[in-house]
Structure formats: C-alpha cells, structure tokens
Design an enzyme around this catalytic site. Structure first.
Site, PDB file in Angstrom:
ATOM      1  N   GLN A  31      39.779 -16.218  14.157  1.00 12.30           N
ATOM      2  CA  GLN A  31      38.357 -15.915  14.172  1.00 12.30           C
ATOM      3  C   GLN A  31      37.591 -16.856  15.102  1.00 12.30           C
ATOM      4  O   GLN A  31      36.601 -16.465  15.715  1.00 12.30           O
ATOM      5  CB  GLN A  31      37.775 -16.032  12.752  1.00 12.30           C
ATOM      6  N   CYS A  32      38.028 -18.107  15.197  1.00 11.99           N
ATOM      7  CA  CYS A  32      37.336 -19.089  16.035  1.00 11.99           C
ATOM      8  C   CYS A  32      37.890 -19.051  17.460  1.00 11.99           C
ATOM      9  O   CYS A  32      39.056 -18.702  17.683  1.00 11.99           O
ATOM     10  CB  CYS A  32      37.508 -20.498  15.468  1.00 11.99           C
ATOM     11  N   THR A  33      37.048 -19.430  18.408  1.00  9.16           N
ATOM     12  CA  THR A  33      37.499 -19.558  19.791  1.00  9.16           C
ATOM     13  C   THR A  33      38.169 -20.916  19.936  1.00  9.16           C
ATOM     14  O   THR A  33      37.500 -21.952  19.997  1.00  9.16           O
ATOM     15  CB  THR A  33      36.317 -19.452  20.766  1.00  9.16           C
ATOM     16  N   LEU A  88      41.644 -18.064  10.188  1.00  2.00           N
ATOM     17  CA  LEU A  88      40.601 -18.928  10.724  1.00  2.00           C
ATOM     18  C   LEU A  88      40.817 -19.223  12.204  1.00  2.00           C
ATOM     19  O   LEU A  88      39.878 -19.192  13.003  1.00  2.00           O
ATOM     20  CB  LEU A  88      40.556 -20.236   9.924  1.00  2.00           C
TER      21      LEU A  88
END
Length: 689
Positions: free
Chosen positions: A552-554, A549
């Site tokens: 995947q996230c900035t 996670l």
C-alpha cells in the site's frame, strides 16, 4: 572640515590668509543602493564600462550639517528631473566586478573608480571623488567673509532673490550653480556665467560672481567654488586682480525663505599657467569614516526590510545564471508560473523546494493526509512537532513552512480529497455533496494555475486531475516512483478547442500512421504526446485493496524522490523556455548529441530513471485514442455531462471507462486473435501427423 591648498610661507613677509574650502560629503539614499543592485544584476552584469550618473546638492540645510552631495534611486537616469531648489551634479560611475579590482584601482589615473557591492550581504564599498584643480600658492583673501545681511540692505536682498528666481525660471532650471552679479544701492542684476564679457564691459567695474553654495560655514565656501575660480583665473586673470564672491545660500525656516545667511567676501585672483603642460594638481578624493584616505563601506542589511533582502537574495543565483551561463534565459516565464502541487508528500516537498529555487512565487498544495512520525525524515517541509496531536494537515503545514522559509512566496494549502475511479461515492446526501464540492474546488484550482504537478501515491488519484487539466489545456508534469525506478513526464497538451474541429483525424486516426512511419518516435509535437494513462490498456481502479502494508505504501530508495522531484521542476523550466511551450516537439535519447532546442537543453516527453544502474532514458510515446483519461471520448463526456459523468466513473467498476473508450472491445479482439492462433496451430500439427 576646511581644507587649505599647500603653500610655502616666507617668515619675513606678513602672512596673508588663504581661502579654504569645505569638501563635499557623500549622501547616498538606500534607494540608490537598491537600484544599483537591480542595475548590476539585470543590466550591467559583468560590464565595467563607465556609466553616466547624476546627483544633486542643496544649499538650504540648517546650520551645522555638512555640504552634502546626494545620490538617490534616480541617479542612474541622467535626464531625470532635479529636485526643487537643488543643483545637479553630473558624474561617472565606475563599477568593478570584484573587491580585489576595486582595491587595486589606480586612483591617480582615474578621477573615479568606485562602487563594488557584496550583493549577498548587502554591503557596498564605494569611494567618491569630487575633482578640483588647485592654485599652487593658494588663494589670498582680501576681505573676510561676512553674512549678506551685513552688507546688503533688505531692499537689495529682495532684489537679488527676485533676480535669481527670474533667471532660473527663464533657463528652466530649479537652481543655477554659478551666476554673475552687478549691484548698487537701488538695484541688483544677475546673468549667466557665459555672458561674462558682455555683462562686465567696463574693465574698472567690480566683478562679483555668485555660487550656489551647499556649505553652512560663514568663513568657508563649499567645494563648487574651487573650479569656478580656477576657470576665472585662467580666462580673465591677466586683467582681473580681485573678485568678489557671493556664496548664495537659500534656506527656508518655518515656511519663511531667507538668504541673509549667505556670505560675501573678496579674494585676490592668482595667476594661472597658460600652458596645458603645467596643469595644476587635482584633489578631491573623499576621506573615509575614520578620516583616512580610503573607501567607505555601508551595510544596509540591518536597516532594510528583511523580506526585501530575502527577495533580492533569492533571485541572485538566477540573475547570475543569466550573466554568462544562460544569457538567453527568460526567467520571467518561470518565476511568474502559478504551480499547483497535487500531493504534499515526499515528492510534493521536493518539488516545492526546487520551485522556490527557481524563484516561483505562487505554489499551492492539495492533500488530505496528516503528517505522521515517519514523514519528517523523508519530507523536508515537516518537523517532529508537526506530528504531535495526530499530525497537522500536510497541505496546510507545507504552505505555512514555505512562507517561513521565504516570506516572498505566495503559498496556500487545501486539505481536501480527490475523488477517484474504483472508490465509490456513496449515494447518501452528505457524501455525494462533498464529492461534488471537491470536484468543483479541484476544477477551480486547476483553472487558476498554469502548471499542474501530479505527485500522488496511487495511480487512480491522478485520473481526475489528468482529465480536468487536459480539458482546460493546462501543462501537466507527472512524477511517479517505484523502488529504484521513477518516471517523470509531461502530458501531451491538447490543441485549443477552436483548432480541434479540423484536426480530430490527425489527433487520433493518424496516430497509428505516425507510429508506423516513425520507429524512433521522432519529431512528435506536444499535442500528440501521451499522458500518464496512455500506455495502459486497463482503466484505473482501487490499487490499495487487499494489499499488505508494504504494497500500500510507496517504498522507494530514500534519494529517489529528490531526484524525481528535481527533474520534474527542471522539465517544467525547459518546457517553458521553448518558444512553443507545452506544444514543443519531444526530445528523445537520440537527441542528446544534437543541438538542444532551448537554452536549458532538451525538452523530453518522459524521463525514466533506473537508480540501480544510475541511468536515465528519454522515451517518447504517442497519445492513445482509447486512453481512459485524455482520449476524445472521455473529454467529450466530461465536458458535456460534468459531475454526472464523473459520478458514474467513481461509482462503477473499471469496465465503465473501458466500455466507453473501446478498451473492452480491444480486449475481446485480442482474446479472439489469441484463440484463432491456437486453433491454427492445432490444425497444422494434426496435418503433420
């Protein structure tokens, strides 16, 4: 409402009534204040020099209305036409820059020094002066005023009306403020004031002067008569004892013209001092709403269209920048730009707010995500209520919020996906057709806008718009975030297609020569600059596959997006101020001490920031002839095959783009060179042994 000149009365002498005058009341149209605001912001700025101004007065108002002097939006054009049946009144506008200057102006030394406006609140302070000279002892009345209908017969009234109209027509004016009259039982003659000596040749002849009178009171004339009588006394008072005055009042009631309510009376003309040293005192300052001597204030914020008020206020900061700080700033280039924001997340929200600060009126969002509970604290266009019920579509909510913030912006949102390399499009009819529609929609949007902002989360989502924008020769501003680092850059702007035929070598083959010949990457024009993908030697692919996670996230420091978003818009503004726009030579870190090329400063290719060090650098990089997004081979394939080419990119592995651009061969050559180096090292070592 009438005012009398000061006089000293001897109680032993009979009191002789003195003529009194009704002063003007200022009547300023809302359009006047709007035009003054625009003049102040765009033309006058800090200039306090007097300006010519023109109003008018009318004498056909219904009974009971004050004698008005009107100024409207055309007042700043002294050559503008005067409305029908109105007399022009030319004056001077003194506009101060501060309220303190307005209050401290010396009204004894200036006939007019008024008009200061609080542009932020749409409140205007003003003070009118209608200068008039006074007779020291007033003007004695010989015969009280009566309505013209009591003195003139219907035939004489008709003759006066016809003679006045014909004189105005000959002079090409809508109304004459002053004129001369001779009449008898059968005829009425009128003439211009300048013809006094010829018109009244007989010294014993009764002298009648006419004045276009804006006052409605029978017993009192309006303000324009004052200076006429002073002039008459000064020039002809030595042999002229009395003057008959006709206050010409031209009223239309229910479509019928009527001048019978005009008044006529006779006064004794006092003697005036002949020496200019003994010039009589002047009066004329208008009283305020409370009846005291002081300025008036009008507040238009309540009666004007709130949208118009917002538009004026939004532009205020920009216009003030042009006064002293950046007088050469071309605001129109920025304000008129049509901006497409691909991504309505943290970067998209910050970029949009900064664009609005620059006065940009057309902003379009593209995003396919919905607002989640984690978004509002970092993305300033959203609120908690936007997250409920599964969340509103970001693009639509962002556009709606912009229009709530400022109704003057033309904001639109498109809830759509952008097809990406490494994310295969299935061959089912529905999915393929949807991808085709998304590509066509994206092409239309990019074609309809001037500036394309790439503000997405993933590297591969930037590929398709980068290709389309390069093909359509659109200026692209890219912003990407790390944890505490960011990059903001403008993509190289390809030359127009008609210029490329003879420049293909200079765009590609000579790129290496430029690189070798300029170690500092100086003087690189915009068409040779690289894009976001030019520094990569691998094609974009699925960057979110098999990632946790946090991968995947900035994940960025909270302030990073605001910094990068603001710099992206400021970079756009600087590029637009350069005469060559997107083709401008790139500024580097070495140019920071040199003369900036635009009124806003440098026009870098890239801004790379390091928040941990609170430092920025301005690198410059050349376009890569094997770039998977902007190289000639990719653009040529896209322009020839369109969606068929794009479908191959979406559905194939990243090797498709690498094979097309020559990156596969480059990798093989690199591996061969590395293998040869190892072999050479082994041979040398063996020989040593």
């Amino acid at each position: 409402m009438a005012t009398a000149d000061s006089e000293t009365h001897n109680p032993l002498e009979p009191r002789i009534p003195k003529l009194q005058f009704v002063p003007f009341t200022s009547a300023l149209d809302a359009g006047f204040w709007h035009e003054l605001t625009q003049k102040k912001l765009n033309e006058y700025r800090l200039d306090e020099t007097p300006k010519g101004i023109k109003g008018y007065y009318y004498n056909g108002d219904p009974f009971g209305l004050p004698a008005r002097l009107t100024l409207e939006f055309s007042a700043f054009d002294v050559n503008a036409a005067t409305p029908a049946h109105c007399c022009p009144a030319v004056g001077t506008l003194y506009n101060t820059n501060t309220f303190e200057s307005f209050k401290s102006c010396d009204k004894k030394s200036l006939l007019e020094k008024a008009a200061n406006e609080d542009l932020k609140k749409y409140r205007f302070y003003y003070w009118f002066c209608y200068p008039a000279l006074c007779f020291p002892d007033g003007i004695p009345i010989v015969q009280q005023a009566v309505c013209l209908g009591e003195r003139f017969s219907p035939t004489q009234i008709q003759a006066l009306q016809k003679a006045y109209d014909e004189l105005c027509q000959r002079e090409g004016v809508t109304a004459l403020p002053y004129f001369l009259i001779k009449y008898n039982d059968k005829s009425v003659l009128v003439s211009l004031l300048k013809n006094w000596n010829d018109f009244f040749q007989d010294q014993e002849e009764k002298v009648t002067v006419g004045v276009y009178d804006p006052c409605n009171f029978t017993q009192y004339p309006g303000w324009p008569l004052r200076n006429l009588l002073v002039m008459a006394a000064h020039r002809w008072g030595s042999h002229l004892h009395s003057v008959e005055v006709l206050c010409f009042r031209d009223r239309t009631m229910q479509g019928v013209r009527d001048i019978t309510h005009s008044s006529i009376f006779e006064i004794k003309l006092p003697q005036m001092p002949q020496s200019p040293v003994d010039c009589p005192k002047a009066v004329g300052w208008e009283k305020n709403q409370k009846g005291g001597m002081g300025p008036r204030m009008v507040n238009l914020s309540e009666c004007m269209d709130p949208k118009r008020l917002a538009e004026s206020s939004v532009d205020l900061n920009l216009k003030l920048m042009c006064w002293r700080l950046v007088p050469t700033l071309d605001l129109e280039k920025v304000v008129s730009s049509k901006c497409l924001l691909l991504g309505a997340g943290t970067l998209g929200c910050c970029v949009a707010r900064t664009l609005m600060g620059w006065g940009v009126r057309q902003i379009t969002f593209v995003d396919n995500a919905k607002i989640s509970y984690s978004n509002p604290v970092r993305q300033p266009l959203y609120e908690f209520e936007d997250c409920l019920g599964g969340g509103k579509p970001k693009a639509l909510a962002a556009a709606d919020r912009l229009q709530k913030i400022f109704p003057g912006v033309n904001a639109e949102g498109f809830n759509m996906s952008i097809p990406m390399p490494g994310h295969p499009v299935n061959f089912s009819e529905v999915t393929m057709e949807q991808a085709r529609k998304d590509v066509a929609q994206l092409e239309r949007l990019i074609d309809a806008h001037d500036i394309i902002f790439l503000l997405m989360d993933t590297r591969e989502s930037r590929w398709l718009p980068a290709v389309i924008a390069a093909s359509k020769r659109k200026l692209v501003i890219n912003a990407a975030l790390g944890f505490d680092t960011f990059v903001v850059m403008r993509h190289g702007l390809k030359k127009p297609k008609q210029q490329e035929s003879g420049d293909s070598c200079s765009n590609n083959a000579s790129g290496s020569a430029d690189l070798l010949g300029s170690s500092l990457f100086s003087n690189i024009p915009g068409y040779k600059l690289g894009c976001y993908f030019c520094n990569d030697v691998v094609a974009p692919g699925d960057s979110t596959r098999d990632r946790t996670l946090d991968q995947q996230c900035t994940v960025s420091r909270p302030g990073l997006a605001m910094i990068a978003g603001a710099l992206a818009v400021e970079l756009m503004a600087s590029v637009l101020q350069h005469p060559e726009g997107g083709y401008a030579v790139a500024s580097s870190s070495d140019d920071r001490m040199n003369e900036p090329p635009t009124s806003l400063g440098l026009v870098p290719h890239q801004i790379r920031g390091f928040l941990s060090r609170f430092d920025n650098v301005l690198p410059v990089s050349l376009a890569f002839d094997k770039c998977t997004a902007c190289s000639p081979k990719v653009l040529d394939q896209y322009e020839r095959e369109g969606f068929n080419f794009l479908a191959k990119v979406f559905n194939s592995s990243h090797s498709f783009l690498e094979d097309l651009t020559g990156l596969t061969l480059l990798h093989q050559e690199t591996q061969d060179a590395e293998g040869y180096g190892k072999c050479a090292t082994t041979i040398i070592v063996t020989k040593k042994k």
